[in-house]
Design an enzyme around this catalytic site. Structure first.
Site, PDB file in Angstrom:
ATOM      1  N   THR A   8       0.821  -1.183   0.000  1.00 40.63           N
ATOM      2  CA  THR A   8       0.000   0.000   0.000  1.00 40.63           C
ATOM      3  C   THR A   8       0.867   1.250   0.000  1.00 40.63           C
ATOM      4  O   THR A   8       1.840   1.369   0.733  1.00 40.63           O
ATOM      5  CB  THR A   8      -0.926   0.005   1.226  1.00 40.63           C
ATOM      6  OG1 THR A   8      -1.793  -1.136   1.180  1.00 40.63           O
ATOM      7  CG2 THR A   8      -1.765   1.264   1.312  1.00 40.63           C
ATOM      8  N   ASN A  44       1.499  -9.139  11.098  1.00 39.44           N
ATOM      9  CA  ASN A  44       2.208  -7.886  10.825  1.00 39.44           C
ATOM     10  C   ASN A  44       1.440  -6.711  11.403  1.00 39.44           C
ATOM     11  O   ASN A  44       0.208  -6.715  11.446  1.00 39.44           O
ATOM     12  CB  ASN A  44       2.439  -7.712   9.318  1.00 39.44           C
ATOM     13  CG  ASN A  44       1.329  -6.909   8.651  1.00 39.44           C
ATOM     14  OD1 ASN A  44       1.329  -5.675   8.682  1.00 39.44           O
ATOM     15  ND2 ASN A  44       0.374  -7.627   8.050  1.00 39.44           N
ATOM     16  N   PHE A  68       1.508   0.689   7.098  1.00 43.72           N
ATOM     17  CA  PHE A  68       1.644   1.399   5.817  1.00 43.72           C
ATOM     18  C   PHE A  68       2.995   2.113   5.707  1.00 43.72           C
ATOM     19  O   PHE A  68       3.063   3.271   5.277  1.00 43.72           O
ATOM     20  CB  PHE A  68       0.515   2.413   5.621  1.00 43.72           C
ATOM     21  CG  PHE A  68      -0.828   1.829   5.291  1.00 43.72           C
ATOM     22  CD1 PHE A  68      -0.998   0.485   5.031  1.00 43.72           C
ATOM     23  CD2 PHE A  68      -1.953   2.644   5.244  1.00 43.72           C
ATOM     24  CE1 PHE A  68      -2.249  -0.048   4.725  1.00 43.72           C
ATOM     25  CE2 PHE A  68      -3.209   2.132   4.940  1.00 43.72           C
ATOM     26  CZ  PHE A  68      -3.357   0.785   4.682  1.00 43.72           C
ATOM     27  N   ASN A  89      -2.191  -0.464  -4.875  1.00 40.77           N
ATOM     28  CA  ASN A  89      -3.008  -0.523  -3.671  1.00 40.77           C
ATOM     29  C   ASN A  89      -2.809   0.800  -2.931  1.00 40.77           C
ATOM     30  O   ASN A  89      -1.694   1.115  -2.507  1.00 40.77           O
ATOM     31  CB  ASN A  89      -2.566  -1.716  -2.824  1.00 40.77           C
ATOM     32  CG  ASN A  89      -3.426  -1.940  -1.603  1.00 40.77           C
ATOM     33  OD1 ASN A  89      -3.519  -1.075  -0.737  1.00 40.77           O
ATOM     34  ND2 ASN A  89      -4.029  -3.122  -1.504  1.00 40.77           N
ATOM     35  N   SER A 138      -6.939  -2.478   6.482  1.00 35.13           N
ATOM     36  CA  SER A 138      -5.779  -2.812   7.303  1.00 35.13           C
ATOM     37  C   SER A 138      -6.105  -2.538   8.767  1.00 35.13           C
ATOM     38  O   SER A 138      -6.635  -1.480   9.102  1.00 35.13           O
ATOM     39  CB  SER A 138      -4.568  -1.984   6.880  1.00 35.13           C
ATOM     40  OG  SER A 138      -3.521  -2.136   7.832  1.00 35.13           O
ATOM     41  N   ASN A 158      -3.903  -1.980  10.995  1.00 39.02           N
ATOM     42  CA  ASN A 158      -2.707  -1.372  11.589  1.00 39.02           C
ATOM     43  C   ASN A 158      -2.650   0.145  11.482  1.00 39.02           C
ATOM     44  O   ASN A 158      -1.675   0.757  11.904  1.00 39.02           O
ATOM     45  CB  ASN A 158      -1.459  -1.984  10.959  1.00 39.02           C
ATOM     46  CG  ASN A 158      -1.406  -3.491  11.183  1.00 39.02           C
ATOM     47  OD1 ASN A 158      -1.677  -3.959  12.273  1.00 39.02           O
ATOM     48  ND2 ASN A 158      -1.099  -4.237  10.129  1.00 39.02           N
ATOM     49  N   THR A 159      -3.671   0.759  10.903  1.00 38.61           N
ATOM     50  CA  THR A 159      -3.834   2.214  10.928  1.00 38.61           C
ATOM     51  C   THR A 159      -5.086   2.506  11.736  1.00 38.61           C
ATOM     52  O   THR A 159      -6.185   2.141  11.314  1.00 38.61           O
ATOM     53  CB  THR A 159      -3.970   2.787   9.504  1.00 38.61           C
ATOM     54  OG1 THR A 159      -2.761   2.530   8.776  1.00 38.61           O
ATOM     55  CG2 THR A 159      -4.216   4.285   9.543  1.00 38.61           C
ATOM     56  N   LYS A 186     -10.794  -3.331  -1.052  1.00 35.38           N
ATOM     57  CA  LYS A 186     -10.261  -4.434  -0.245  1.00 35.38           C
ATOM     58  C   LYS A 186     -10.878  -4.399   1.137  1.00 35.38           C
ATOM     59  O   LYS A 186     -10.774  -3.397   1.854  1.00 35.38           O
ATOM     60  CB  LYS A 186      -8.739  -4.353  -0.152  1.00 35.38           C
ATOM     61  CG  LYS A 186      -8.120  -5.601   0.498  1.00 35.38           C
ATOM     62  CD  LYS A 186      -6.628  -5.676   0.257  1.00 35.38           C
ATOM     63  CE  LYS A 186      -6.047  -7.009   0.737  1.00 35.38           C
ATOM     64  NZ  LYS A 186      -4.619  -7.144   0.404  1.00 35.38           N
ATOM     65  N   ASN A 188      -8.430  -8.893   3.502  1.00 33.02           N
ATOM     66  CA  ASN A 188      -7.219  -8.460   4.173  1.00 33.02           C
ATOM     67  C   ASN A 188      -6.916  -9.408   5.337  1.00 33.02           C
ATOM     68  O   ASN A 188      -7.548 -10.448   5.482  1.00 33.02           O
ATOM     69  CB  ASN A 188      -7.395  -7.020   4.672  1.00 33.02           C
ATOM     70  CG  ASN A 188      -6.116  -6.211   4.630  1.00 33.02           C
ATOM     71  OD1 ASN A 188      -5.052  -6.698   5.010  1.00 33.02           O
ATOM     72  ND2 ASN A 188      -6.201  -4.976   4.171  1.00 33.02           N
ATOM     73  N   SER A 240       1.877 -14.441   1.924  1.00 25.76           N
ATOM     74  CA  SER A 240       2.461 -15.034   3.129  1.00 25.76           C
ATOM     75  C   SER A 240       3.037 -16.425   2.890  1.00 25.76           C
ATOM     76  O   SER A 240       4.063 -16.784   3.480  1.00 25.76           O
ATOM     77  CB  SER A 240       1.417 -15.098   4.245  1.00 25.76           C
ATOM     78  OG  SER A 240       1.019 -13.804   4.632  1.00 25.76           O
TER      79      SER A 240
END
Length: 350
Positions: free
Chosen positions: A83, A108, A112, A137, A171, A173-174, A212, A241, A314
């Site tokens: 991304t 993970n 980003f 992306n 995601s 993670n943000t 996504k 995702n 992965s």
């Protein structure tokens, strides 16, 4: 085989360091090359894009569009870079990438991390005359005051260089990003993207746009997303995702690390969510199946659940880059064993 052995050896390294080394090796021309012609049964059209095979590289591997051609040469039918966010950002503190070896999985919380739109755009522009489908992306900066505007900026900046776009709102993670999957937020996001797209198409040819989504969705959320995506003219949905769930079956010591889980434990859940999206969209959208693909059998299961193409990332951590050629051979054999002469004939049969 040599490249697969190299990938196995790099598992002794820190995961992020190993990934960086792999990208540098690919940039130096040391990557694998799949010189076999793809079985015609694997050829497919994805929202108007002709792909030589239906096995793609998922976003996350090539965040900065450094090695798309090397991955196409390795045998992927298409490559998704990113991304990418408008401004460069460091991402979350290290360590932020964890192998769950016993579970054939990865966690993970990268956040980003990328070099930003300008570096990404320059690299895509430099390969514009080359063959092969390469998508972008796009995401939003963590500290952005207008996250929707970040997606619009990505679309505008890369419109002439990317073959397709994936809008990453899933995601974990943000902070707060997944809230864009709610109907009201999604209406605003897709409405502004549709407006930007109309202006871009007036000056250049159209490109497919996909959304996504997360695997952690219920049936009502799936229905709402399908309706909103269709209403605003997007071409399809990438399912899915990483997940924030932690299956009880996880055995690795790193199982409780924060972040998104990918790999083998995601296969069943993401395929079930894919099947529900297929049931909900009634032929209006293209579906890209992602999550846990590590074999021809996995790819075939995604196709039978409703995906016209699949993506992976992965599994290469454990199987090496030779995995893509093995998946293609096995998938073609499975299709023909069941009497199918093309991927499209098996799409959604389950």
């Amino acid at each position: 085989m040599l490249h697969d052995l190299g990938a196995r050896a790099m598992r002794a390294w820190d995961p992020e360091d190993a990934h960086g080394l792999a990208v540098r090796a690919l940039k130096a021309g040391l990557g694998p090359r799949d010189r076999q012609l793809d079985d015609p049964a694997l050829s497919v059209q994805l929202a108007g894009l002709l792909l030589r095979n239906c096995v793609g590289l998922a976003a996350g591997f090539d965040k900065n569009a450094e090695v798309p051609d090397a991955m196409l040469a390795a045998g992927f039918g298409f490559v998704e870079c990113g991304t990418v966010t408008p401004l460069p950002q460091q991402g979350n503190p290290r360590p932020r990438l964890f192998r769950l070896t016993e579970d054939r999985a990865v966690i993970n919380r990268m956040g980003f991390n990328n070099e930003g739109l300008e570096a990404f755009a320059a690299r895509l522009a430099a390969r514009r005359a080359r063959s092969g489908v390469v998508g972008a992306n796009i995401g939003a900066n963590k500290d952005s005051d207008d996250r929707v505007g970040d997606y619009v900026a990505g679309l505008r900046r890369l419109w002439g260089s990317a073959d397709y776009f994936t809008v990453n709102i899933s995601s974990p993670n943000t902070p707060g990003l997944r809230a864009l999957q709610t109907r009201s937020a999604l209406e605003e996001l897709l409405g502004r993207l549709a407006e930007a797209r109309r202006a871009l198409v007036a000056a250049n040819r159209d490109r497919p746009i996909f959304l996504k989504v997360a695997p952690d969705l219920d049936d009502d959320e799936i229905e709402a997303i399908v309706d909103t995506v269709c209403a605003h003219g997007l071409n399809g949905i990438v399912v899915s995702n990483t997940t924030i769930e932690r299956p009880a079956s996880l055995a690795s010591a790193a199982r409780d690390e924060a972040g998104g889980l990918s790999g083998a434990p995601l296969m069943a859940r993401s395929t079930e969510v894919l099947r529900r999206f297929h049931q909900a969209h009634t032929g209006r959208l293209a579906l890209i199946g992602v999550g846990g693909v590590a074999s021809g059998a996995d790819a075939y299961a995604k196709i039978r659940a409703g995906a016209c193409v699949v993506q992976l990332y992965s599994a290469m951590v454990y199987e090496g880059p030779g995995l893509v050629a093995r998946i293609k051979r096995d998938l073609a054999a499975r299709l023909r064993a069941d009497g199918f002469n093309a991927v499209t004939e098996a799409l959604g049969v389950d």
